[in-house]
Design an enzyme around this catalytic site. Structure first.
Site, PDB file in Angstrom:
ATOM      1  N   LYS A  60       0.826  -1.210   0.000  1.00  0.00           N
ATOM      2  CA  LYS A  60       0.000   0.000   0.000  1.00  0.00           C
ATOM      3  C   LYS A  60       0.860   1.261   0.000  1.00  0.00           C
ATOM      4  O   LYS A  60       0.565   2.227  -0.718  1.00  0.00           O
ATOM      5  CB  LYS A  60      -0.945  -0.015   1.198  1.00  0.00           C
ATOM      6  CG  LYS A  60      -2.045  -1.063   1.075  1.00  0.00           C
ATOM      7  CD  LYS A  60      -2.974  -1.062   2.282  1.00  0.00           C
ATOM      8  CE  LYS A  60      -4.095  -2.082   2.091  1.00  0.00           C
ATOM      9  NZ  LYS A  60      -5.055  -2.083   3.230  1.00  0.00           N
ATOM     10  N   CYS A  79      -0.654   0.960   5.811  1.00  0.00           N
ATOM     11  CA  CYS A  79      -1.040   0.116   6.951  1.00  0.00           C
ATOM     12  C   CYS A  79      -2.000  -0.969   6.483  1.00  0.00           C
ATOM     13  O   CYS A  79      -2.767  -0.778   5.534  1.00  0.00           O
ATOM     14  CB  CYS A  79      -1.743   0.941   8.034  1.00  0.00           C
ATOM     15  SG  CYS A  79      -0.713   2.137   8.884  1.00  0.00           S
ATOM     16  N   ASP A  80      -1.966  -2.082   7.182  1.00  0.00           N
ATOM     17  CA  ASP A  80      -2.967  -3.118   6.960  1.00  0.00           C
ATOM     18  C   ASP A  80      -3.124  -3.928   8.233  1.00  0.00           C
ATOM     19  O   ASP A  80      -2.156  -4.131   8.970  1.00  0.00           O
ATOM     20  CB  ASP A  80      -2.582  -4.045   5.812  1.00  0.00           C
ATOM     21  CG  ASP A  80      -3.746  -4.924   5.406  1.00  0.00           C
ATOM     22  OD1 ASP A  80      -4.639  -4.423   4.689  1.00  0.00           O
ATOM     23  OD2 ASP A  80      -3.807  -6.089   5.830  1.00  0.00           O
ATOM     24  N   SER A  81      -4.349  -4.351   8.498  1.00  0.00           N
ATOM     25  CA  SER A  81      -4.632  -5.129   9.710  1.00  0.00           C
ATOM     26  C   SER A  81      -5.345  -6.420   9.355  1.00  0.00           C
ATOM     27  O   SER A  81      -6.204  -6.447   8.460  1.00  0.00           O
ATOM     28  CB  SER A  81      -5.504  -4.328  10.681  1.00  0.00           C
ATOM     29  OG  SER A  81      -4.859  -3.145  11.095  1.00  0.00           O
ATOM     30  N   GLY A 116       0.258  -4.086  10.197  1.00  0.00           N
ATOM     31  CA  GLY A 116       1.520  -3.792   9.540  1.00  0.00           C
ATOM     32  C   GLY A 116       1.650  -2.305   9.272  1.00  0.00           C
ATOM     33  O   GLY A 116       0.659  -1.626   8.970  1.00  0.00           O
TER      34      GLY A 116
END
Length: 210
Positions: A60, A79-81, A116
């Site tokens: 991203k 960001c990623d969750s 992340g």
């Protein structure tokens, strides 16, 4: 000898459409420029859940760096969750039926929320990355509560089909770790990533309100 000219504070660019991440940054005094990455989250292959979060965060951020709307000398944050339950990475549910199924599997149990973070300095090309994990304990909610919660639509738009800062907060009985990480962005870790790239966290604060 002339003292070196200090570098101006960079602009933080948030490569995410998440209103929760935006609100978290704003509450911490940072007003980011939002540039949505548009990354297809299904493109990551067979990885452990913690690695899925880190890989997607990196993709991203990389997708946003170089976009014309990104200001010069910016810090671009991707960001990623994902929620890890039974060794599986659970992102956003595909629809209401899957959200209901998820909650029936999660209630009364414990999962791990991985977020992340990938921070790119467009002025230097340097990158700082980290994935933060927080243990989440889910309440033993009833079928009626699950149906009512899913009917609100809130769990359809978030990783793991739950929030801690919205209607779902009443269904989380406790956490172990960083609260903000469950929202989708760890402020303490982001401060360290900013410092790793040679910048000051307080330098990102906007002007005081009023």
């Amino acid at each position: 000898m002339t003292a070196p000219t200090p570098r101006p504070a960079p602009v933080l660019v948030l490569g995410s459409a998440s209103p929760a991440r935006l609100a978290t940054l704003r509450s911490a005094g940072v007003e980011p420029v939002v540039v949505v990455s548009g990354v297809d989250e299904s493109q990551v292959g067979d990885l452990a859940p913690v690695d899925v979060a880190g890989a997607l965060a990196g993709l991203k951020a990389a997708a946003v760096v170089g976009r014309p709307e990104v200001p010069a000398a910016a810090l671009v944050l991707g960001c990623d969750s994902v929620l890890e339950l039974d060794g599986r990475a659970l992102g956003k549910p595909s629809g209401a039926p899957e959200a209901v199924e998820r909650w029936r599997a999660m209630r009364g149990r414990t999962g791990v929320l991985h977020s992340g973070h990938s921070l790119h300095d467009t002025a230097t090309g340097r990158v700082a990355e980290a994935t933060v994990s927080t243990t989440v304990h889910f309440a033993d909610v009833s079928d009626a509560e699950i149906e009512a919660y899913v009917a609100t639509g809130e769990p359809l738009h978030v990783a793991g089909a739950f929030t801690i800062d919205g209607l779902g907060g009443a269904f989380v009985s406790g956490i172990e770790g960083d609260h903000h990480n469950v929202v989708g962005l760890s402020l303490p870790r982001l401060r360290l990533l900013v410092a790793e790239l040679g910048h000051s966290w307080t330098g990102l604060w906007g002007p005081a309100p009023g």
